[in-house]
Structure formats: C-alpha cells, structure tokens
Design an enzyme around this catalytic site. Structure first.
Site, short mmCIF file in Angstrom:
data_model
loop_
_atom_site.label_atom_id
_atom_site.label_comp_id
_atom_site.label_asym_id
_atom_site.label_seq_id
_atom_site.Cartn_x
_atom_site.Cartn_y
_atom_site.Cartn_z
N LYS B 78 18.40 -53.81 -8.18
CA LYS B 78 18.77 -53.73 -6.77
C LYS B 78 19.83 -54.79 -6.51
CE LYS B 78 16.63 -53.78 -2.14
NZ LYS B 78 15.37 -53.98 -1.39
N SER B 153 14.07 -50.13 1.71
CA SER B 153 15.47 -50.44 1.51
C SER B 153 15.94 -50.26 0.07
CB SER B 153 15.73 -51.88 1.94
OG SER B 153 15.06 -52.79 1.09
N SER B 177 9.63 -51.80 1.06
CA SER B 177 10.93 -51.41 0.50
C SER B 177 10.90 -51.00 -0.97
CB SER B 177 11.95 -52.52 0.69
OG SER B 177 12.40 -52.55 2.02
#
Lengths: 98, 485
Positions: B78, B153, B177
């Site tokens: 990420k 997210s 997330s």
C-alpha cells in the site's frame, strides 16, 4: 429546522487553526456537512460515562525508555532532498518578518 | 493454472523443487498487470525493473542458500508504507513527489525475507475513506465488477490480490481499511493487534488505531506473512516486546469444542439480506466443525461510529499538521508570506475528505469543545473495550459480518460522507479496542459479488484467529471462483 452546531464563522475560525482556507461555495458545503456529522455525534450524550476513565490507547503501555546515546540519523543532504526549497543546508520558507 | 493465480505456499513449493523460478513468477505477475491494470487501476507506482532484478537475485539466492520465508514472491505495498528511493504518495497530491530516504520496518522485514516488490498500491487519500475514490490518482475498480468500488482505504492492495496483479499485499487498517476491502474483493485480510506490527515508516493517520496487516488469497498465506511482519521494533515505541509464535503452527489444529460469540448488535436492520444469509451460513459451518455458537452482547456497538469519527480525526489533524510545504511534499507558490504559504499549500494539497476530517478533529480538540467531544469519545471508547473484555470471558472468538453490504457502485456515496462512514460500521470497534480481526471470504451474492465474514479475538490472539479461519476455510468449501477480467 435542525440545530446549528457550527456556523460559517466558526468554520472560518477552525479553518484558520488548521491552516486551511475555503472558497465561499466550498465553505457553505463544508458547514452543512460538518453540521450533519456533529449532530450525529450527539448520540454520545446518551451514554452515562460518570467515573469512566478516558481511554486514549488501545493497549496498556508504560513509557518506552531507551538509553540516551547517539545513534545513526539521516545525513543533511538526505534530510533536505525532499524540501521544496533549501539553501545553505537549511529549509527555505517565504519571508516571516517584514 | 497461471503462476500469478497461485498462493505464496504453492509458489514456494514450486520454487523449492525448481519447477519454476522467481523470474518466471514475476514475469507472470507483470504480464497479468499489463493485461488488466488498465481496467482495475490498483497501482499508483509500478516497480517493474527493480522487481525483475530482485527476482533474479532471489533465484541466485535459492540456488546458493536455499529458500527463505518469502524468497522470490511478488508482493505489493500500500502506498502508505515508506520505500527507500521509491515515491510514497499516500494517495495525496501533497505527497505526490515524496521520495522517502528509508524503508518502513515492514518493508525491511519483507526484503530480508526475500520478497520481490511489484509496486505501490492505490488508496484513499491518507487512508481516509472506504472506497479508494478519494485518491488523488483516481479510483480503483473492483475486479469482480468494474463499475463498483473495491472498498477502502486499502482498495488497491485488495484489488491487486483479487485480480492476480501480485501474489499478496500489505495494507493498513485504522477503522476497517484492510478487512472491508478484503471482504468486498473476496480475499483474506487481517488487522493484527495494536502493537503487534511496527508502524515505523507507516505514514500516520490515527496513531492509536493504525495497524499494518496482510492481504492474501488464503489463510495459510496470511500466517506466512504475519510470521514475517510481526514483532517488536525498538524504533516504534508502541510496538510490543512480546514473543511472536509461528503462526503456521495454528493452521491444522481444528476448532472442536470452541465457543463462538455471535454479537446480536451486529445483525441489524439495514444489513443486506444476501450478506446476512452468507454470514448465517458460516455459523452452520463452524458448528459443523465442532464449535458451539452462543449469543453475546456488545451493548455500546451503536456508539462506535461516533467515537471513531471523533478520535480518528482528532489524531489525524495533529498528524497531518506536518504537511506545511517546508520539509517535503507539495508547496503552493502563491503564498506571499509564511502563513499564506501554509494555508494555500494545505488548501491545494489536500482533498475534500482529508480537509473534512482535519476540520472535525480541530473542532473537537478546540478550546470549549474538548470535553464534549474528545474526552467523551475517549470515555465511551473505554466502555467499548470493556464490552469486548466481558464478551471474551464467555467465548474464544467472535463472528460478525465484515460489511453491511457487498461492494457499492463508484460514485454512489461520494456526496454523502455519513453514508460512506456507515460502510465501516462492523470493523471500527476492533480498532477502538485494539484487538485483532480477520476477514475471510464466505460466499457470493446472486450478482457474483464476494461477501466476507469477520472473526475477532482478544489482544495478541492472532494465532487463535488463524486457527479458526483456517478450520472455517477447510470446512466451508467456498467455490474457487476468479474474477473474469
């Protein structure tokens, strides 16, 4: 009419505290959305929290001490490498004092 | 079967026998990226050249020293994990050119275990969002239906694993997330206990809630990644110096005689009937595996969202004060003096959702409102944690839906922040209490969208979660479908 939690003037004040600024239209939209969100928070008023110790961390932890010894740190050129402007080994900013 | 569609443990077996090489695996993954990335848009930055070089080194290392925990396995990160020399944007304009001069601890650990990095995945700006739509770099699409969001997210990481654009990935979870996008993309996602995985080099959102964790295709891969990333880090003062077990040891133990808590507050009006049916089916599966299910109560559940949307923005507005256009990141050229430069930089550098949360946090911490908002929320947070302590006195794990609905359509909730926040309603309590949670695929809707079930356990009980999830996975016989891209 639902209760106003935060006025446009207060939004301007909070924006200043947060070092943000908004155009007029954006400010209106934000004020309305922040009011919706803050009204939702009123729910918490239903909970009796008398005598409840606030919890600010997920796990109980004592201060994490370490020995006060010099370790490795980033060299100056790497520290400055991402700066929008730098000069003479320093970060450079717009004029602060007239 | 294409190499990109296999799991870490399947690929490690093939590497061990010499049946394939890391260069072949990495080439297969990048071939897949070339074919589907234009539709999925899972990545912000691809690391093709360094990945192929790392793969070649991994193949040499396998011949010379044998195989490590992740030698030669292509993994995505990420774009919130700092990578030395590779830009790390956090999905924001304000960091669009930021090149970290160091690796996050998790990146160091993966590197030391031999991993090959495919690239940096898309995410909601500063991890604030549930759909990956707030990214400055544009939305990621759900590989199962390109008109839908992948969750957020960490939507880029979830979509990349689901689409075969990496073998596994790391994400971060502040209010769901990792688990929410894992559920919506049909993969396994774990949020470890707060303090289990070092946050050093993780761009901070809400420091008392943030935790890094894995996205994988199955539970065994989750155990493999946890073995590498978990552990104490002297550079991160909230990481916990507690011994990390070998999580793979928990895989085949079974759950005979376990007690599973089903919190009645998590089966509410508004939950999608197909999601509820799939999750109810998991209860029958774990009972079939020898576990006993009992009803438990988490009475403060309905307050979790309000607590979270005070605590997280309060911490975020402090953490994001560092983006001032001075030390790194974007600077607006319009400011005539320092104060104007700050304001114009932040006004142009942050997107709407980030500004909204900075505003909520600043307001909640400001003089005159602190007691009513932040202090009150922190007190209710203590009650939420106590709910879990009481529930875990009666059961070994808790079982809940991961999300109230399957993946929603792109654009469906962007204009209504409260509706967007409600999609995290089942995942937020975990972060507030600091406990670990895992989302595991539990079926599909009639329209072919994945559904996830969430298992929760007490602090530092990741092994128990892996044991439970692995037993469930073996018994559930969830159809092995792949997205058609």
């Amino acid at each position: 009419m639902e209760k106003i939690k935060i006025s446009q003037d207060e939004v301007t004040h909070v924006a200043h505290l947060a070092r943000l600024e908004f155009g007029e239209e954006e400010k209106e939209k934000f004020t309305s959305q922040l009011n919706d969100i803050l009204r939702y928070m009123d729910k918490l008023g239903e909970v009796d929290t008398t005598g409840v110790e606030p919890m600010t961390h997920a796990i109980v932890q004592k201060n994490a001490f370490r020995m006060d010894v010099v370790g490795e740190s980033l060299p100056p050129d790497l520290s400055l490498a991402n700066a929008p402007e730098s000069r003479g080994g320093c970060f450079q900013v717009p004029k602060v004092i007239e | 079967m294409e190499l990109y569609s296999l799991t870490i443990h399947e690929l490690l077996d093939k590497l061990r026998t010499g049946e394939t090489s890391s260069v072949e695996i990495t080439a297969s993954v990048f071939g897949r990226i070339d074919a589907v990335e234009k539709d999925v848009r899972a990545y912000i930055t691809l690391m093709r050249e360094t990945a192929l070089a790392e793969a070649a080194r991994a193949d040499l290392a396998i011949r010379k020293d044998g195989i490590g925990a992740l030698t030669g396995i292509p993994i995505a990160l990420k774009d919130i994990c700092c990578t030395n020399g590779v830009r790390t944007t956090c999905g924001s304009r304000i960091l669009q050119n930021f090149i970290p001069p160091y690796d996050a601890t998790v990146v160091e650990r993966l590197r030391a275990a031999g991993a090959v990095f495919t690239g940096k995945t898309n995410m909601d700006e500063f991890a604030m969002g549930s759909s990956t739509e707030t990214s400055f770099f544009g939305a990621t699409r759900n590989p199962w239906d390109l008109t839908r969001i992948p969750g957020g997210s960490s939507g880029g990481s979830a979509a990349a694993v689901a689409a075969g654009e990496c073998i596994a990935a790391l994400g971060s979870d502040t209010g769901g997330s990792i688990r929410q996008p894992a559920a919506l993309c049909g993969v396994v996602g774990m949020k470890p206990t707060y303090g289990r995985v070092s946050r050093f080099g993780l761009v901070a959102f809400a420091s008392s809630l943030d935790q890094i964790g894995p996205f994988t295709k199955d539970v065994e891969d989750c155990a493999i990644l946890m073995n590498v990333i978990a552990g104490y880090d002297p550079r991160e003062s909230t990481s916990v110096p507690e011994e990390v077990p070998d999580y793979r040891r928990f895989l085949a133990r079974g759950i005979e005689g376990w007690t599973v808590g089903i919190p009645k507050e998590y089966f509410i009006a508004g939950i999608d009937p197909e999601v509820e049916a799939a999750v109810r089916q998991t209860i029958r599966v774990v009972e079939g595996a020898g576990a006993k299910c009992i009803e438990v109560s988490l009475p403060h559940t309905e307050y979790c969202l309000a607590v979270y949307y005070i605590v997280a923005p309060a911490e975020a507005c402090s953490n994001l004060a560092r983006y001032d256009g001075v030390k790194y990141g974007f600077r607006s050229e319009e400011g005539r003096d320092l104060m104007e430069m700050y304001k114009k930089t932040r006004a142009a550098g942050f997107g709407a959702e980030v500004k909204r949360r900075i505003m909520i946090g600043t307001y909640a911490l400001s003089s005159g409102y602190y007691d009513a908002y932040y202090k009150k929320a922190s007190q209710v947070r203590a009650l939420i944690k106590r709910d879990f302590d009481l529930a875990f006195a009666k059961c070994d794990v808790i079982l809940t839906p991961t999300t109230p609905t399957p993946a929603f359509r792109i654009g469906e909730k962007t204009d209504d922040p409260m509706q967007m926040y409600l999609s995290d309603i089942f995942t937020i309590s975990t972060n507030l209490a600091g406990i670990p949670g895992i989302s595991v695929p539990c079926g599909f809707t009639a329209a072919g969208l994945p559904v996830g079930v969430q298992f929760l356990a007490g602090h530092f009980q990741e092994g128990r979660l892996i044991q439970f999830a692995s037993a469930y996975e073996k018994q559930a016989h969830i159809e092995k479908r792949r997205p058609t891209l």
